[in-house]
Structures are given as structure tokens and as C-alpha cells.
Design a protein around this motif. Sequence first.
Motif, PDB file in Angstrom:
ATOM      1  N   ILE A   2      31.053 -15.332  30.903  1.00 45.08           N
ATOM      2  CA  ILE A   2      30.735 -14.057  30.237  1.00 45.08           C
ATOM      3  C   ILE A   2      29.519 -13.593  30.706  1.00 45.08           C
ATOM      4  O   ILE A   2      29.086 -12.395  30.841  1.00 45.08           O
ATOM      5  N   SER A   3      28.429 -14.455  31.496  1.00 45.01           N
ATOM      6  CA  SER A   3      27.211 -14.010  32.009  1.00 45.01           C
ATOM      7  C   SER A   3      27.584 -13.163  33.050  1.00 45.01           C
ATOM      8  O   SER A   3      26.302 -12.470  33.513  1.00 45.01           O
ATOM      9  N   PHE A   4      28.528 -13.116  33.850  1.00 42.07           N
ATOM     10  CA  PHE A   4      28.638 -12.370  34.803  1.00 42.07           C
ATOM     11  C   PHE A   4      29.280 -10.864  34.553  1.00 42.07           C
ATOM     12  O   PHE A   4      29.062 -10.060  35.382  1.00 42.07           O
ATOM     13  N   ILE A   5      29.475 -10.517  33.295  1.00 44.79           N
ATOM     14  CA  ILE A   5      30.282  -9.643  32.852  1.00 44.79           C
ATOM     15  C   ILE A   5      29.202  -8.729  31.964  1.00 44.79           C
ATOM     16  O   ILE A   5      28.773  -9.011  30.920  1.00 44.79           O
ATOM     17  N   LYS A   6      28.825  -7.522  32.346  1.00 44.35           N
ATOM     18  CA  LYS A   6      27.917  -6.715  31.411  1.00 44.35           C
ATOM     19  C   LYS A   6      28.483  -6.152  30.303  1.00 44.35           C
ATOM     20  O   LYS A   6      29.885  -6.105  30.286  1.00 44.35           O
ATOM     21  N   PRO A   7      27.752  -5.886  29.380  1.00 46.83           N
ATOM     22  CA  PRO A   7      28.243  -5.378  28.057  1.00 46.83           C
ATOM     23  C   PRO A   7      29.218  -4.051  28.283  1.00 46.83           C
ATOM     24  O   PRO A   7      28.674  -3.499  29.167  1.00 46.83           O
ATOM     25  N   LYS A   8      29.800  -3.753  27.264  1.00 50.53           N
ATOM     26  CA  LYS A   8      30.667  -2.699  27.261  1.00 50.53           C
ATOM     27  C   LYS A   8      32.013  -2.894  28.114  1.00 50.53           C
ATOM     28  O   LYS A   8      32.089  -2.216  28.948  1.00 50.53           O
ATOM     29  N   ASN A   9      32.698  -4.178  27.929  1.00 48.57           N
ATOM     30  CA  ASN A   9      33.843  -4.292  28.258  1.00 48.57           C
ATOM     31  C   ASN A   9      34.810  -4.646  27.191  1.00 48.57           C
ATOM     32  O   ASN A   9      34.835  -5.437  26.438  1.00 48.57           O
ATOM     33  N   ASP A  10      36.013  -3.613  27.400  1.00 49.06           N
ATOM     34  CA  ASP A  10      36.860  -3.880  26.127  1.00 49.06           C
ATOM     35  C   ASP A  10      37.713  -5.325  26.257  1.00 49.06           C
ATOM     36  O   ASP A  10      38.012  -5.718  25.125  1.00 49.06           O
ATOM     37  N   VAL A  12      36.713  -8.307  27.163  1.00 49.58           N
ATOM     38  CA  VAL A  12      35.670  -9.223  26.695  1.00 49.58           C
ATOM     39  C   VAL A  12      35.402  -9.344  25.271  1.00 49.58           C
ATOM     40  O   VAL A  12      35.479 -10.209  24.450  1.00 49.58           O
ATOM     41  N   ALA A  13      35.450  -7.898  24.933  1.00 49.44           N
ATOM     42  CA  ALA A  13      35.101  -7.618  23.354  1.00 49.44           C
ATOM     43  C   ALA A  13      36.338  -8.194  22.449  1.00 49.44           C
ATOM     44  O   ALA A  13      36.126  -8.742  21.509  1.00 49.44           O
ATOM     45  N   GLN A  14      37.286  -7.897  23.151  1.00 48.93           N
ATOM     46  CA  GLN A  14      38.786  -8.206  22.211  1.00 48.93           C
ATOM     47  C   GLN A  14      38.804  -9.909  22.352  1.00 48.93           C
ATOM     48  O   GLN A  14      39.208 -10.230  21.202  1.00 48.93           O
ATOM     49  N   LEU A  15      38.555 -10.489  23.466  1.00 46.86           N
ATOM     50  CA  LEU A  15      38.470 -11.963  23.553  1.00 46.86           C
ATOM     51  C   LEU A  15      37.606 -12.552  22.549  1.00 46.86           C
ATOM     52  O   LEU A  15      37.689 -13.598  21.955  1.00 46.86           O
ATOM     53  N   LEU A  16      36.329 -11.946  22.413  1.00 47.09           N
ATOM     54  CA  LEU A  16      35.324 -12.566  21.555  1.00 47.09           C
ATOM     55  C   LEU A  16      35.707 -12.233  19.978  1.00 47.09           C
ATOM     56  O   LEU A  16      35.423 -13.279  19.239  1.00 47.09           O
ATOM     57  N   PHE A  17      36.285 -11.070  19.762  1.00 49.50           N
ATOM     58  CA  PHE A  17      36.735 -10.886  18.522  1.00 49.50           C
ATOM     59  C   PHE A  17      37.823 -11.971  18.162  1.00 49.50           C
ATOM     60  O   PHE A  17      37.776 -12.329  17.175  1.00 49.50           O
ATOM     61  N   ASP A  18      38.894 -12.258  19.127  1.00 50.10           N
ATOM     62  CA  ASP A  18      39.902 -13.111  18.478  1.00 50.10           C
ATOM     63  C   ASP A  18      39.228 -14.671  18.524  1.00 50.10           C
ATOM     64  O   ASP A  18      39.467 -15.522  17.630  1.00 50.10           O
ATOM     65  N   LEU A  19      38.127 -14.961  19.239  1.00 53.24           N
ATOM     66  CA  LEU A  19      37.654 -16.303  19.240  1.00 53.24           C
ATOM     67  C   LEU A  19      36.651 -16.215  17.914  1.00 53.24           C
ATOM     68  O   LEU A  19      36.824 -17.404  17.242  1.00 53.24           O
ATOM     69  N   ILE A  35      29.604 -15.173  17.162  1.00 52.90           N
ATOM     70  CA  ILE A  35      30.667 -14.508  18.190  1.00 52.90           C
ATOM     71  C   ILE A  35      31.062 -12.705  17.908  1.00 52.90           C
ATOM     72  O   ILE A  35      31.243 -12.141  18.904  1.00 52.90           O
ATOM     73  N   TYR A  36      31.131 -12.507  16.509  1.00 56.99           N
ATOM     74  CA  TYR A  36      31.580 -11.086  16.131  1.00 56.99           C
ATOM     75  C   TYR A  36      30.583 -10.450  16.616  1.00 56.99           C
ATOM     76  O   TYR A  36      30.596  -9.215  17.296  1.00 56.99           O
ATOM     77  N   GLU A  37      29.308 -10.684  16.653  1.00 54.69           N
ATOM     78  CA  GLU A  37      27.950  -9.921  16.979  1.00 54.69           C
ATOM     79  C   GLU A  37      28.094  -9.654  18.417  1.00 54.69           C
ATOM     80  O   GLU A  37      27.500  -8.744  18.893  1.00 54.69           O
ATOM     81  N   MET A  38      28.390 -10.633  19.256  1.00 49.61           N
ATOM     82  CA  MET A  38      28.529 -10.761  20.636  1.00 49.61           C
ATOM     83  C   MET A  38      29.659  -9.682  20.991  1.00 49.61           C
ATOM     84  O   MET A  38      29.769  -8.703  22.067  1.00 49.61           O
ATOM     85  N   ALA A  39      30.863  -9.740  20.064  1.00 51.00           N
ATOM     86  CA  ALA A  39      31.872  -8.630  20.246  1.00 51.00           C
ATOM     87  C   ALA A  39      31.515  -7.182  20.150  1.00 51.00           C
ATOM     88  O   ALA A  39      31.951  -6.349  20.665  1.00 51.00           O
ATOM     89  N   TYR A  44      33.143  -3.808  20.889  1.00 47.36           N
ATOM     90  CA  TYR A  44      34.297  -3.757  20.012  1.00 47.36           C
ATOM     91  C   TYR A  44      34.084  -2.874  18.653  1.00 47.36           C
ATOM     92  O   TYR A  44      32.963  -2.689  18.391  1.00 47.36           O
ATOM     93  N   ASP A  45      34.969  -2.067  18.318  1.00 50.86           N
ATOM     94  CA  ASP A  45      34.741  -1.103  17.436  1.00 50.86           C
ATOM     95  C   ASP A  45      34.087  -1.617  16.155  1.00 50.86           C
ATOM     96  O   ASP A  45      34.549  -2.701  15.273  1.00 50.86           O
ATOM     97  N   ALA A  46      32.870  -1.255  15.571  1.00 47.63           N
ATOM     98  CA  ALA A  46      32.175  -1.580  14.387  1.00 47.63           C
ATOM     99  C   ALA A  46      33.028  -1.475  13.076  1.00 47.63           C
ATOM    100  O   ALA A  46      32.794  -2.383  12.282  1.00 47.63           O
ATOM    101  N   LYS A  47      34.109  -0.525  12.897  1.00 47.24           N
ATOM    102  CA  LYS A  47      34.820  -0.399  11.846  1.00 47.24           C
ATOM    103  C   LYS A  47      35.560  -1.512  11.311  1.00 47.24           C
ATOM    104  O   LYS A  47      35.868  -2.061  10.611  1.00 47.24           O
ATOM    105  N   LYS A  48      36.521  -2.017  12.704  1.00 50.13           N
ATOM    106  CA  LYS A  48      37.537  -2.938  12.731  1.00 50.13           C
ATOM    107  C   LYS A  48      36.729  -4.463  12.407  1.00 50.13           C
ATOM    108  O   LYS A  48      37.250  -5.162  11.624  1.00 50.13           O
ATOM    109  N   ILE A  49      35.487  -4.609  12.876  1.00 48.97           N
ATOM    110  CA  ILE A  49      34.859  -5.884  12.764  1.00 48.97           C
ATOM    111  C   ILE A  49      33.898  -5.987  11.389  1.00 48.97           C
ATOM    112  O   ILE A  49      33.610  -7.080  11.023  1.00 48.97           O
ATOM    113  N   GLY A  50      33.562  -4.891  10.599  1.00 52.05           N
ATOM    114  CA  GLY A  50      32.900  -4.825   9.685  1.00 52.05           C
ATOM    115  C   GLY A  50      32.870  -5.870   8.579  1.00 52.05           C
ATOM    116  O   GLY A  50      32.415  -6.447   8.072  1.00 52.05           O
ATOM    117  N   ASP A  51      34.225  -5.758   8.103  1.00 55.28           N
ATOM    118  CA  ASP A  51      34.496  -6.687   6.894  1.00 55.28           C
ATOM    119  C   ASP A  51      34.705  -8.194   7.457  1.00 55.28           C
ATOM    120  O   ASP A  51      34.250  -8.982   6.430  1.00 55.28           O
TER     121      ASP A  51
END
Length: 93
Positions: A2-10, A12-19, A35-39, A44-51
Amino acid sequence: RISFIKPKNDIVAQLLFDLGDVHALLNHNYTAKSIYEMALDYGYDAKKIGDRLHHVKSSKDSPFNLLNLAIFIACLIPIIIFSCIMLIRRKSS
């Protein structure tokens, strides 16, 4: 890595959310929160992850859940059996 991939990558965001979901299901809430905060950082969409993020922030980590209990019992049974066998052999000699 993950250190090689810059933020705002869909992806990686989905993989982090699943993890994060996996850790939340295992009651590792502190890790799931991180992990959710990293997503979120990766877009990752804040509305979907908020709950889910709110749930893990308000919950405490469970140091002793059902999986830990099963592992503990699985390790304890052979030790008890071995101890009983050793006691029986000692008494019979």
C-alpha cells in the motif's frame, strides 16, 4: 504494498473497506477503525462507511470472543489428557 499507491485509489479503498469488515466481524474494533479511516483516505464513500465507523468507534474490543474460546479449549484438552496420562503412569509405577 500500500505504501507504493497514493491515496484516492478506488480499488485500494474497496480492499481496505473489506479488510475493515473482517476485523469488525472478529471484534477487533480498534484495528477496524484504523482500517476504515484508511479507506476514507483512499477515497471510499464516507456515506457508506459512516455507520460502520461509528459502530466500531463506540464498541470496545472484545479480548475474549468465541473464536478465542474455541482455540483455548482446543489447546487445553490435549494438555489435560497428557497430564492425566502422566498421573496414571506415576501412580501405577
